[in-house]
Design a protein around this motif. Structure first.
Motif, PDB file in Angstrom:
ATOM      1  N   VAL A  39      36.977  42.674  51.386  1.00  0.00           N
ATOM      2  CA  VAL A  39      35.626  43.363  51.478  1.00  0.00           C
ATOM      3  C   VAL A  39      34.491  42.801  50.293  1.00  0.00           C
ATOM      4  CG1 VAL A  39      34.490  45.738  51.003  1.00  0.00           C
ATOM      5  CG2 VAL A  39      36.705  45.510  52.214  1.00  0.00           C
ATOM      6  N   SER A  40      33.493  42.533  50.611  1.00  0.00           N
ATOM      7  CA  SER A  40      32.357  42.189  49.834  1.00  0.00           C
ATOM      8  C   SER A  40      31.581  43.078  49.348  1.00  0.00           C
ATOM      9  CB  SER A  40      31.693  40.971  50.514  1.00  0.00           C
ATOM     10  OG  SER A  40      30.610  40.662  49.600  1.00  0.00           O
ATOM     11  N   CYS A  41      31.421  43.793  48.131  1.00  0.00           N
ATOM     12  CA  CYS A  41      30.837  44.743  47.936  1.00  0.00           C
ATOM     13  C   CYS A  41      29.332  44.279  47.739  1.00  0.00           C
ATOM     14  CB  CYS A  41      31.288  45.479  46.362  1.00  0.00           C
ATOM     15  SG  CYS A  41      32.593  46.378  46.723  1.00  0.00           S
ATOM     16  N   SER A  42      28.951  43.058  47.762  1.00  0.00           N
ATOM     17  CA  SER A  42      27.574  42.748  47.725  1.00  0.00           C
ATOM     18  C   SER A  42      26.826  42.281  48.964  1.00  0.00           C
ATOM     19  CB  SER A  42      27.554  41.212  47.041  1.00  0.00           C
ATOM     20  OG  SER A  42      28.207  40.494  47.390  1.00  0.00           O
ATOM     21  N   ASP A  43      27.741  42.546  50.085  1.00  0.00           N
ATOM     22  CA  ASP A  43      27.335  42.428  51.654  1.00  0.00           C
ATOM     23  C   ASP A  43      26.876  43.841  52.224  1.00  0.00           C
ATOM     24  OD1 ASP A  43      26.813  41.938  54.235  1.00  0.00           O
ATOM     25  OD2 ASP A  43      28.607  40.499  54.289  1.00  0.00           O
ATOM     26  N   THR A  44      25.742  44.063  52.134  1.00  0.00           N
ATOM     27  CA  THR A  44      25.453  45.263  52.843  1.00  0.00           C
ATOM     28  C   THR A  44      25.665  45.606  54.387  1.00  0.00           C
ATOM     29  OG1 THR A  44      23.232  44.688  53.479  1.00  0.00           O
ATOM     30  CG2 THR A  44      23.301  45.798  51.356  1.00  0.00           C
ATOM     31  N   ARG A  49      30.017  48.426  57.802  1.00  0.00           N
ATOM     32  CA  ARG A  49      31.139  48.260  58.797  1.00  0.00           C
ATOM     33  C   ARG A  49      32.081  49.313  58.170  1.00  0.00           C
ATOM     34  NH1 ARG A  49      32.310  43.128  58.159  1.00  0.00           N
ATOM     35  NH2 ARG A  49      30.550  42.770  59.710  1.00  0.00           N
ATOM     36  N   VAL A  50      32.334  49.072  56.773  1.00  0.00           N
ATOM     37  CA  VAL A  50      33.507  50.058  56.484  1.00  0.00           C
ATOM     38  C   VAL A  50      33.007  51.524  56.309  1.00  0.00           C
ATOM     39  CG1 VAL A  50      34.515  50.692  54.049  1.00  0.00           C
ATOM     40  CG2 VAL A  50      34.167  48.410  54.539  1.00  0.00           C
ATOM     41  N   ARG A  51      31.886  51.720  56.284  1.00  0.00           N
ATOM     42  CA  ARG A  51      31.557  53.198  56.495  1.00  0.00           C
ATOM     43  C   ARG A  51      31.334  53.682  57.932  1.00  0.00           C
ATOM     44  NH1 ARG A  51      26.419  53.757  57.871  1.00  0.00           N
ATOM     45  NH2 ARG A  51      25.460  52.462  56.231  1.00  0.00           N
ATOM     46  N   LYS A  52      31.244  52.846  58.702  1.00  0.00           N
ATOM     47  CA  LYS A  52      31.028  53.327  60.328  1.00  0.00           C
ATOM     48  C   LYS A  52      32.444  53.024  60.970  1.00  0.00           C
ATOM     49  CE  LYS A  52      26.492  51.558  61.141  1.00  0.00           C
ATOM     50  NZ  LYS A  52      25.646  50.514  61.657  1.00  0.00           N
ATOM     51  N   SER A  53      33.270  52.051  60.440  1.00  0.00           N
ATOM     52  CA  SER A  53      34.576  52.043  61.166  1.00  0.00           C
ATOM     53  C   SER A  53      35.762  52.751  60.538  1.00  0.00           C
ATOM     54  CB  SER A  53      35.008  50.464  61.380  1.00  0.00           C
ATOM     55  OG  SER A  53      35.348  49.865  60.154  1.00  0.00           O
ATOM     56  N   TRP A  54      35.649  52.814  59.073  1.00  0.00           N
ATOM     57  CA  TRP A  54      36.759  53.457  58.495  1.00  0.00           C
ATOM     58  C   TRP A  54      36.353  54.897  58.241  1.00  0.00           C
ATOM     59  CZ3 TRP A  54      41.776  53.178  58.086  1.00  0.00           C
ATOM     60  CH2 TRP A  54      42.222  53.941  57.150  1.00  0.00           C
ATOM     61  N   ILE A  71      32.266  54.674  48.805  1.00  0.00           N
ATOM     62  CA  ILE A  71      32.392  53.303  48.834  1.00  0.00           C
ATOM     63  C   ILE A  71      31.700  52.588  47.597  1.00  0.00           C
ATOM     64  CG2 ILE A  71      31.350  51.024  50.033  1.00  0.00           C
ATOM     65  CD1 ILE A  71      31.572  52.924  52.653  1.00  0.00           C
ATOM     66  N   ALA A  72      30.610  52.968  46.906  1.00  0.00           N
ATOM     67  CA  ALA A  72      30.262  52.719  45.787  1.00  0.00           C
ATOM     68  C   ALA A  72      31.130  52.688  44.453  1.00  0.00           C
ATOM     69  CB  ALA A  72      28.810  53.212  45.595  1.00  0.00           C
ATOM     70  N   LYS A  73      31.891  54.042  44.765  1.00  0.00           N
ATOM     71  CA  LYS A  73      32.833  54.394  43.702  1.00  0.00           C
ATOM     72  C   LYS A  73      33.960  53.286  43.435  1.00  0.00           C
ATOM     73  CE  LYS A  73      31.485  59.112  42.927  1.00  0.00           C
ATOM     74  NZ  LYS A  73      31.844  60.415  42.993  1.00  0.00           N
ATOM     75  N   VAL A  74      34.400  53.047  44.905  1.00  0.00           N
ATOM     76  CA  VAL A  74      35.864  52.092  45.035  1.00  0.00           C
ATOM     77  C   VAL A  74      35.153  50.820  44.810  1.00  0.00           C
ATOM     78  CG1 VAL A  74      37.333  50.943  46.807  1.00  0.00           C
ATOM     79  CG2 VAL A  74      36.912  53.379  46.935  1.00  0.00           C
ATOM     80  N   CYS A  75      33.925  50.359  44.975  1.00  0.00           N
ATOM     81  CA  CYS A  75      33.352  48.817  44.511  1.00  0.00           C
ATOM     82  C   CYS A  75      33.600  48.907  42.951  1.00  0.00           C
ATOM     83  CB  CYS A  75      31.957  48.684  45.069  1.00  0.00           C
ATOM     84  SG  CYS A  75      31.901  48.426  46.805  1.00  0.00           S
ATOM     85  N   GLU A  76      33.151  49.886  42.453  1.00  0.00           N
ATOM     86  CA  GLU A  76      33.169  49.977  40.975  1.00  0.00           C
ATOM     87  C   GLU A  76      34.721  49.949  40.319  1.00  0.00           C
ATOM     88  OE1 GLU A  76      31.695  50.133  36.890  1.00  0.00           O
ATOM     89  OE2 GLU A  76      30.811  49.632  38.944  1.00  0.00           O
TER      90      GLU A  76
END
Length: 103
Positions: A39-44, A49-54, A71-76
């Protein structure tokens, strides 16, 4: 499977192997390709895709803003990892929502 479990256990030492296995099965063929297994946190578009599919489809969340926040918290949380494994990322999102048992 043990590699995925070991990676998840870096963030949650008590991770249940059965839950990790369910995520691996859900992701299936996507894990065979190195690029799609991360997962690339810099790729919107990736985060969409993570938001919609998961978040929305699999976890049944209806608040897109809350999904984006998680998702932002997990990226952090995973910011120290150059390669953010999709299995670990999805696990942490589900854990944040308290839905590990629902998988």
């Amino acid at each position: 499977m043990s590699d995925y479990l070991a990676e998840v256990q870096r963030y949650d030492a008590s991770a249940d192997p059965e839950i990790v296995s369910k995520i691996v099965k859900h992701l299936g063929i996507a894990l065979r390709n190195r690029d799609s297994s991360l997962v690339s946190c810099s790729d919107t578009s990736e985060l969409d895709r993570v938001r919609k599919s998961w978040c929305i489809k699999k976890l049944g969340q209806t608040d897109e803003a809350k999904c984006d926040d998680v998702i932002a918290k997990v990226c952090e949380t995973m910011k120290g990892d150059r390669n953010k494994g999709r299995v670990t990322f999805y696990y942490l999102v589900a854990k944040h929502f308290g839905q590990l048992g629902d998988l």
